[in-house]
Design a protein around this motif. Sequence first.
Motif, PDB file in Angstrom:
ATOM      1  N   TYR A 105       0.705  -1.122  -0.045  1.00  0.00           N
ATOM      2  CA  TYR A 105       0.185  -0.038  -0.033  1.00  0.00           C
ATOM      3  C   TYR A 105       0.753   1.137  -0.083  1.00  0.00           C
ATOM      4  CZ  TYR A 105      -2.944   3.895   1.921  1.00  0.00           C
ATOM      5  OH  TYR A 105      -3.409   5.020   1.859  1.00  0.00           O
ATOM      6  N   GLU A 109       1.036   4.127  -2.914  1.00  0.00           N
ATOM      7  CA  GLU A 109       0.527   5.615  -2.503  1.00  0.00           C
ATOM      8  C   GLU A 109       1.865   6.377  -2.714  1.00  0.00           C
ATOM      9  OE1 GLU A 109      -1.781   8.623  -1.199  1.00  0.00           O
ATOM     10  OE2 GLU A 109      -2.350   6.381  -1.341  1.00  0.00           O
ATOM     11  N   GLN A 112       1.543   7.414  -6.383  1.00  0.00           N
ATOM     12  CA  GLN A 112       0.699   8.341  -6.596  1.00  0.00           C
ATOM     13  C   GLN A 112       1.099   9.894  -6.460  1.00  0.00           C
ATOM     14  OE1 GLN A 112      -1.349   6.317  -8.528  1.00  0.00           O
ATOM     15  NE2 GLN A 112      -3.205   7.356  -7.285  1.00  0.00           N
TER      16      GLN A 112
END
Length: 301
Positions: A105, A109, A112
């Motif tokens: 995760y 992230e 992004q």
Amino acid sequence: MSEHHDHDHSHAVVTEENSKKLMFALGLTTTFLIVEVIAAFMTQSLALLSDAAHMFTDVAALAIALAAIKIGKKAADDKRTFGYQRFEILAALFNAMMLFIVAIYIVYEAYQRFNNPAEIQSVGMLIVAVIGLIINLISMKILVSSAQESLNVKGAYLEVLSDALGSVGVIIGAIVIYFTQWMWVDTVIAILIGFWVLPRTWVLLKQSINILLEGVPEEIDIESLRNDLLMLEGVEGIHQLKVWAISSKNIHLTAHLIAPNSDSDQLYQKALEVLKHNHSITEITLQIENTECSILSRHEH
């Protein structure tokens, strides 16, 4: 044909001392987790959020490890003749899986954020990371000795260790951002934390799965063990040799020794001594067979 059993319950129950260590570390970690989550959103730091995510898995790992100790103490019964010791391994497996999910995760992230970097409050980020590092170092000091004795506690210790290194990374990142205003450093630190955790988590995952599949424990050299038994006076063959673990330190062995001309009691004592001193195995079942049985079983050697 005769059959012998030997049992050692010294590792059957994790000590109360380990339980107290876990409770203390859990209290420290839970308190700081609340602080770090709030600070991560206030400072907009992904690296701090990454560290908070790992801190959350620390809390879960410590809580599960503590539960594993309590449940593992339950006595064996007619339905669970080994008791609940294997809950330790289930806890370690669950912790490893959580770490994988968190690391993946954070990496996602971070990807992004490369396209949309956030404004980082480096001073707040630095203060929280330093406090987090101190908390992690205290927890590591508490758990380090028990981590060598229990795969369950080892899982919790590895998570605290990874979070401590994460805190170091966040501290470095905060200092760099403060002096350079390079906001992308925060994202890089978050990715490095994620990639550092993954291989160590894989080791824990592999060890846990091996025990659940009743594979030969990594510390046991099965060929050396077989040769040691075959070298005992009077042993002509060995078959049905099985070695597995119920928990990280509770290793079991069963074997049929073909020794038609030996005194079974003396042979058993010699085999027991070899297995205990050379291979640290204490849960042992040996079946000593005569010539007729050995002829029927030679194809299993």
